[in-house]
Design an enzyme around this catalytic site. Structure first.
Site, mmCIF file in Angstrom:
data_model
loop_
_atom_site.group_PDB
_atom_site.id
_atom_site.type_symbol
_atom_site.label_atom_id
_atom_site.label_comp_id
_atom_site.label_asym_id
_atom_site.label_seq_id
_atom_site.Cartn_x
_atom_site.Cartn_y
_atom_site.Cartn_z
ATOM 1 N N ASP A 1 36.444 41.655 49.272
ATOM 2 C CA ASP A 1 36.488 40.358 48.594
ATOM 3 C C ASP A 1 35.141 40.083 47.929
ATOM 4 O OD1 ASP A 1 35.372 40.119 51.247
ATOM 5 O OD2 ASP A 1 35.478 37.938 51.040
ATOM 6 N N GLU B 1 34.956 38.539 54.188
ATOM 7 C CA GLU B 1 33.549 38.468 54.603
ATOM 8 C C GLU B 1 32.806 37.328 53.929
ATOM 9 O OE1 GLU B 1 29.203 39.352 54.623
ATOM 10 O OE2 GLU B 1 30.560 39.134 52.910
#
Length: 386
Positions: free
Chosen positions: A85, A144
């Protein structure tokens, strides 16, 4: 130039193409469809290069997490820890190659690190170097950038089976140093509730939440101690309703960073134990130690020495550093698994418009990882505590 470095330098163009494909699959954390589409690109790489399919950990809001396992060796079990991400909304940054640098979303944080993990393994296979002594797990997580809310337990469970963890986040941008320690992060919210009153005719009857918060801010910021690496920052402050009303509400966010678990425990106790300076005012404290410190242990020192030797074989004089920011490596270190971070693409601009990597460093840093895997294949890894 050694065989692994030469092979990777020869394949620099393909590595760059793979990275651009990952970057084109833009993956802002909160766009599940986009993140899963990026995950499909990762699946394709592992299918094409290793004929491996993932274990999928479905999520309903964030993207699915993916885990790949290569080999069944017993000399060492290695975990590559990556996230796919990014902080960038789709279309926010453009992909551009300029002056030997590749710019764009996730170039530095951390899609280049994913490519380096993949190609470090591929280089060993393609040059005929056996990996039959290793089990290599590659855990690809999707959240994350928002604190690993759904992946932390998975990260810790996967790492608990490993002998060591390699995190391919970007290195220190000034010199390419690896990160052998990171600060732990505490995130809290402090809410102050007082009593409102007319700021003129009944000022004496009020209990100002803002005044109390001002005392608390000075107290909290005073906990900063650079000599032990502890910092406290108040990032957001708000409160009050009208200029002529003694405010009955105020709020602040607290960010503290610590180098050791002992200091983390002390700071948690200090923040959660805050008491009012003003009679008649109450405090509400919410939060937690978001990430434990990633501490520099004897096992970390041993692992870094191995990587420094590997780096020397590809012409790198590798350094190590402590970083104040956290990563998923904090979680794996926090459960006692030797962890090295900063193995990803060399560049700059994490979370900044100029995010980029230096292209010709990609094969060199990948070769460093490959040489490390080769050492682990030859000698294994024995923890100092074993």
């Amino acid at each position: 130039m050694g065989g692994l470095h030469k092979y990777l330098k020869t394949n620099e163009g393909q590595m760059k193409e793979d990275l651009i494909r990952l970057m084109e699959a833009e993956s802002p954390t909160m766009d599940k469809q986009a993140v899963d589409a990026c995950g499909d690109v990762i699946r394709g790489l592992f299918k094409d290069y290793f004929n491996e399919t993932p274990t999928v950990y479905p999520e309903t809001v964030q993207g699915d997490h993916l885990s790949f396992t290569i080999g069944q060796g017993t000399k060492a079990r290695v975990l590559f820890l990556v996230h796919f991400d990014t902080v960038w909304d789709k279309g926010r940054l453009t992909i551009e190659e300029k002056d030997g640098r590749l710019y764009g979303p996730g170039a530095f944080d951390m899609k280049s690190g994913i490519i380096q993990a993949v190609w470090s393994i591929k280089s060993l296979f393609d040059t005929g170097i056996s990996l039959d002594g290793l089990t290599i797990d590659v855990l690809c997580t999707s959240d994350e950038e928002i604190g690993s809310q759904t992946s932390r337990t998975l990260i810790e469970e996967t790492a608990s089976k490993a002998d060591l963890v390699l995190v391919t986040e970007g290195p220190v941008h000034e010199n390419g140093a690896l990160k052998t320690s990171r600060s732990g992060v505490g995130i809290y919210e402090l809410i102050v509730r007082g009593h409102s009153s007319h700021a003129g005719s009944h000022h004496h009857a009020g209990r100002s939440a803002i005044k109390e918060l001002a005392h608390q801010i000075l107290h909290l910021e005073g906990m900063t101690d650079y000599s032990v690496g502890t910092t406290v920052s108040i990032g957001i402050v708000e409160g009050g309703t009208r200029v002529n009303v003694v405010p009955d509400y105020a709020r602040a966010t607290i960010d503290f960073r610590v180098k050791t678990m002992e200091e983390a425990e002390r700071m948690v106790k200090a923040v959660e134990g805050l008491t009012p300076f003003t009679e008649g005012v109450t405090l509400e404290i919410n939060g937690e130690l978001n990430r434990p410190p990633m501490e520099r242990t004897p096992d970390t020192v041993q692992l870094f020495a191995m990587m420094k030797e590997a780096a020397s074989k590809v012409g790198m004089d590798l350094e190590e550093a402590h970083i104040g920011g956290g990563s998923d490596g904090n979680f794996t270190s926090g459960i006692g698994i030797p962890t090295i971070d900063g193995l990803g693409g060399y560049g700059d601009g994490a979370h900044a418009n100029h995010e980029h990597i230096v292209i010709d460093e990609l094969p060199k840093r990948t070769a460093m990882i490959a040489e490390t895997l080769k050492q682990l294949q030859d000698h294994g890894f024995t923890k100092q505590s074993d």
